[in-house]
Design a protein around this motif. Structure first.
Motif, PDB file in Angstrom:
ATOM      1  N   GLY A 228      61.063  36.532  57.779  1.00 41.06           N
ATOM      2  CA  GLY A 228      60.223  37.511  57.098  1.00 41.06           C
ATOM      3  C   GLY A 228      58.753  37.217  57.307  1.00 41.06           C
ATOM      4  O   GLY A 228      58.357  36.062  57.441  1.00 41.06           O
ATOM      5  N   GLN A 229      57.949  38.262  57.362  1.00 38.93           N
ATOM      6  CA  GLN A 229      56.503  38.113  57.452  1.00 38.93           C
ATOM      7  C   GLN A 229      55.855  39.394  56.922  1.00 38.93           C
ATOM      8  O   GLN A 229      56.515  40.416  56.794  1.00 38.93           O
ATOM      9  N   PRO A 230      54.571  39.355  56.598  1.00 42.98           N
ATOM     10  CA  PRO A 230      53.898  40.503  55.971  1.00 42.98           C
ATOM     11  C   PRO A 230      53.745  41.733  56.870  1.00 42.98           C
ATOM     12  O   PRO A 230      53.466  42.812  56.372  1.00 42.98           O
TER      13      PRO A 230
ATOM     14  N   ASP B 231      52.766  34.463  58.839  1.00 40.99           N
ATOM     15  CA  ASP B 231      53.100  33.567  57.742  1.00 40.99           C
ATOM     16  C   ASP B 231      54.601  33.716  57.485  1.00 40.99           C
ATOM     17  O   ASP B 231      55.000  34.422  56.570  1.00 40.99           O
ATOM     18  N   PRO B 232      55.422  33.074  58.330  1.00 42.05           N
ATOM     19  CA  PRO B 232      56.860  33.330  58.234  1.00 42.05           C
ATOM     20  C   PRO B 232      57.563  32.508  57.161  1.00 42.05           C
ATOM     21  O   PRO B 232      57.032  31.535  56.657  1.00 42.05           O
TER      22      PRO B 232
ATOM     23  N   THR C 299      61.239  42.448  47.030  1.00 42.05           N
ATOM     24  CA  THR C 299      61.281  41.157  46.336  1.00 42.05           C
ATOM     25  C   THR C 299      60.288  40.184  46.950  1.00 42.05           C
ATOM     26  O   THR C 299      59.517  39.532  46.248  1.00 42.05           O
ATOM     27  N   ASN C 300      60.319  40.056  48.291  1.00 42.07           N
ATOM     28  CA  ASN C 300      59.448  39.108  48.996  1.00 42.07           C
ATOM     29  C   ASN C 300      58.155  39.732  49.487  1.00 42.07           C
ATOM     30  O   ASN C 300      57.262  39.030  49.925  1.00 42.07           O
ATOM     31  N   HIS C 301      58.077  41.068  49.457  1.00 38.34           N
ATOM     32  CA  HIS C 301      56.924  41.805  49.995  1.00 38.34           C
ATOM     33  C   HIS C 301      56.699  41.458  51.459  1.00 38.34           C
ATOM     34  O   HIS C 301      55.575  41.228  51.898  1.00 38.34           O
ATOM     35  N   ASP C 302      57.804  41.409  52.208  1.00 35.89           N
ATOM     36  CA  ASP C 302      57.784  41.074  53.624  1.00 35.89           C
ATOM     37  C   ASP C 302      58.701  42.005  54.393  1.00 35.89           C
ATOM     38  O   ASP C 302      59.677  42.520  53.854  1.00 35.89           O
TER      39      ASP C 302
END
Length: 79
Positions: A15-17, A74-75, A34-37
């Motif tokens: 995951g990343q932004p 930013d993984p 949940t993670n905003h990714d």
């Protein structure tokens, strides 16, 4: 990144932004509230591929080591 495992795992959820290319080299579309990714399975690194990708995977004494190229992102690994 290292993971204790009894067998080699070749698929890595990531995951990343910002969107990235997934295992099929298509832009990710799933966005986790949940993670905003943006999340998806990473592809293997191909020559001249600049996105996040799995460069190599090895298993030594029950510990898996994956080398993931992610550039300035930013993984995080999803578990």
């Amino acid at each position: 990144l290292t993971f204790p495992t009894k067998k080699l795992v070749l698929l890595f959820c990531y995951g990343q932004p910002t969107p990235f290319l997934d295992i099929l080299y298509r832009p990710t579309t799933y966005f986790s509230s949940t993670n905003h990714d943006y999340e998806g399975l990473l592809p293997a690194c191909l020559p001249k591929f600049t996105g996040p990708c799995v460069k190599s995977v090895s298993l030594v004494k029950g510990t898996e080591k994956a080398v993931i190229l992610s550039g300035a992102a930013d993984p995080h690994i999803m578990t």
